[in-house]
Write a protein that holds these residues in place. Structure first.
Motif, short mmCIF file in Angstrom:
data_model
loop_
_atom_site.label_atom_id
_atom_site.label_comp_id
_atom_site.label_asym_id
_atom_site.label_seq_id
_atom_site.Cartn_x
_atom_site.Cartn_y
_atom_site.Cartn_z
N ARG A 248 6.56 9.95 4.94
CA ARG A 248 6.23 10.42 6.28
C ARG A 248 4.79 10.90 6.34
O ARG A 248 4.20 11.26 5.33
CB ARG A 248 7.13 11.60 6.68
CG ARG A 248 8.58 11.25 6.72
CD ARG A 248 9.44 12.42 7.16
NE ARG A 248 9.45 13.48 6.17
CZ ARG A 248 9.64 14.77 6.45
NH1 ARG A 248 9.82 15.17 7.69
NH2 ARG A 248 9.67 15.67 5.50
N HIS A 249 4.27 10.94 7.55
CA HIS A 249 2.98 11.57 7.83
C HIS A 249 3.24 12.66 8.85
O HIS A 249 3.96 12.45 9.82
CB HIS A 249 1.98 10.55 8.39
CG HIS A 249 0.67 11.19 8.71
ND1 HIS A 249 0.36 11.65 9.97
CD2 HIS A 249 -0.39 11.47 7.93
CE1 HIS A 249 -0.85 12.18 9.94
NE2 HIS A 249 -1.33 12.09 8.72
N MET A 250 2.67 13.83 8.61
CA MET A 250 2.86 14.95 9.53
C MET A 250 1.50 15.53 9.88
O MET A 250 0.65 15.73 9.01
CB MET A 250 3.74 16.02 8.88
CG MET A 250 4.11 17.16 9.80
SD MET A 250 5.23 18.36 9.02
CE MET A 250 6.75 17.43 8.96
N THR A 251 1.31 15.79 11.16
CA THR A 251 0.12 16.48 11.65
C THR A 251 0.58 17.80 12.24
O THR A 251 1.50 17.84 13.06
CB THR A 251 -0.59 15.65 12.73
OG1 THR A 251 -0.95 14.37 12.18
CG2 THR A 251 -1.84 16.36 13.23
N SER B 245 0.83 -1.21 0.00
CA SER B 245 0.00 0.00 0.00
C SER B 245 0.86 1.26 0.00
O SER B 245 0.52 2.24 -0.63
CB SER B 245 -0.96 0.00 1.19
OG SER B 245 -0.27 0.05 2.40
N LEU B 246 2.01 1.23 0.67
CA LEU B 246 2.92 2.38 0.64
C LEU B 246 3.48 2.58 -0.75
O LEU B 246 3.60 3.71 -1.23
CB LEU B 246 4.05 2.20 1.65
CG LEU B 246 3.66 2.30 3.11
CD1 LEU B 246 4.83 1.95 4.01
CD2 LEU B 246 3.12 3.67 3.44
N GLU C 11 7.86 8.96 10.49
CA GLU C 11 8.35 8.26 9.32
C GLU C 11 7.62 6.93 9.21
O GLU C 11 7.62 6.13 10.15
CB GLU C 11 9.86 8.03 9.41
CG GLU C 11 10.42 7.41 8.15
CD GLU C 11 11.94 7.42 8.09
OE1 GLU C 11 12.49 6.34 7.79
OE2 GLU C 11 12.55 8.47 8.33
N LEU C 12 6.98 6.70 8.06
CA LEU C 12 6.20 5.49 7.85
C LEU C 12 7.04 4.35 7.28
O LEU C 12 6.85 3.20 7.65
CB LEU C 12 5.02 5.78 6.92
CG LEU C 12 4.07 6.88 7.39
CD1 LEU C 12 3.06 7.21 6.30
CD2 LEU C 12 3.38 6.48 8.68
N SER C 13 7.94 4.70 6.37
CA SER C 13 8.77 3.68 5.73
C SER C 13 9.86 4.38 4.93
O SER C 13 9.78 5.58 4.66
CB SER C 13 7.91 2.81 4.81
OG SER C 13 8.65 1.69 4.35
N SER C 14 10.88 3.60 4.55
CA SER C 14 11.93 4.16 3.69
C SER C 14 12.61 3.06 2.91
O SER C 14 12.50 1.88 3.25
CB SER C 14 12.96 4.94 4.52
OG SER C 14 13.72 4.07 5.33
N VAL C 15 13.32 3.48 1.86
CA VAL C 15 14.09 2.57 1.01
C VAL C 15 15.50 3.13 0.92
O VAL C 15 15.70 4.31 0.60
CB VAL C 15 13.49 2.48 -0.41
CG1 VAL C 15 14.36 1.64 -1.33
CG2 VAL C 15 12.07 1.95 -0.37
N ASP C 16 16.50 2.30 1.20
CA ASP C 16 17.91 2.69 1.08
C ASP C 16 18.25 2.74 -0.40
O ASP C 16 18.31 1.70 -1.07
CB ASP C 16 18.80 1.68 1.81
CG ASP C 16 20.27 2.00 1.73
OD1 ASP C 16 20.67 2.97 1.04
OD2 ASP C 16 21.05 1.26 2.36
N THR D 203 1.03 14.14 3.83
CA THR D 203 1.82 12.96 3.48
C THR D 203 3.00 13.48 2.68
O THR D 203 2.82 14.23 1.72
CB THR D 203 0.99 11.95 2.65
OG1 THR D 203 -0.11 11.53 3.45
CG2 THR D 203 1.83 10.75 2.26
N ILE D 204 4.20 13.07 3.08
CA ILE D 204 5.43 13.63 2.50
C ILE D 204 6.32 12.50 2.00
O ILE D 204 6.65 11.58 2.75
CB ILE D 204 6.20 14.46 3.55
CG1 ILE D 204 5.29 15.53 4.13
CG2 ILE D 204 7.46 15.05 2.95
CD1 ILE D 204 5.79 16.13 5.43
N ALA D 205 6.72 12.58 0.74
CA ALA D 205 7.72 11.67 0.18
C ALA D 205 8.94 12.52 -0.15
O ALA D 205 8.82 13.55 -0.82
CB ALA D 205 7.19 10.98 -1.07
N ASP D 206 10.10 12.11 0.35
CA ASP D 206 11.31 12.87 0.03
C ASP D 206 12.51 11.95 -0.08
O ASP D 206 12.48 10.79 0.33
CB ASP D 206 11.57 14.00 1.03
CG ASP D 206 11.79 13.54 2.47
OD1 ASP D 206 11.70 12.34 2.75
OD2 ASP D 206 12.06 14.41 3.31
#
Length: 163
Positions: free
Chosen positions: A77-80, A10-11, A56-61, A146-149
């Motif tokens: 990431r998710h930020m409130t 899902s991510l 931080e929800l998940s990451s890929v090296d 929702t942030i992807a960086d």
């Protein structure tokens, strides 16, 4: 399907959706009015967060992927940001990001615009090429992002050190 398998899948779909939206949507986010595009020194910008939860929800090296980007991770990431909350001044000197406003609306104060830029629910903001900015939730309800960086963990000056 196993819960542990569903979460990464899902991510992955969420990241793909963000990437597709960034390419296919013409008016992706609030933008700086043409007559206000200019260098803004962001004098007196806040340097500490207020009312922000960053998860931080998940990451890929990325050093182990085909792109071979040393010391870089693609992260989600998710930020409130609570009412009156502030994401302090930070740089995107070498950290491109896509930020989707999931709910609410928030003002961005950018080094590339003389006035605050309003970002509304459903919009995606692109952060790249040395953008410096800070965000403020001036509304009466929490804002969800929702942030992807792509982050460089060896260069903390491009990250929010106090988050």
């Amino acid at each position: 399907m196993n819960k542990d398998i569903r979460k990464p899948i899902s991510l992955a779909f969420m990241l793909a959706g963000i990437a597709i939206a960034s390419v296919t949507t013409s008016a992706m986010a609030g933008t700086c009015p043409a007559d206000k595009v200019a260098t803004n020194p962001l004098a007196d910008a806040p340097t500490m967060p207020v009312g922000v939860t960053d998860t931080e929800l998940s990451s890929v090296d990325l050093s182990t992927e085909n792109v071979k980007l040393k010391e870089r991770r693609l992260r989600l990431r998710h930020m409130t940001i609570q009412p009156g909350g502030i994401v302090p001044l930070h740089s995107h000197a070498d950290r491109p990001a896509l930020i989707m406003v999931e709910s609410g609306e928030i003002f961005e104060n950018s080094s590339k615009c003389l006035v605050p830029i309003l970002h509304k629910q459903g919009e995606i903001s692109k952060e790249f090429l040395g953008t410096k900015h800070w965000w403020k939730n001036s509304s009466g309800k929490a804002v969800e992002l929702t942030i992807a960086d792509i982050v460089n963990d060896k260069k903390p000056d491009t990250m929010m050190e106090h988050m």
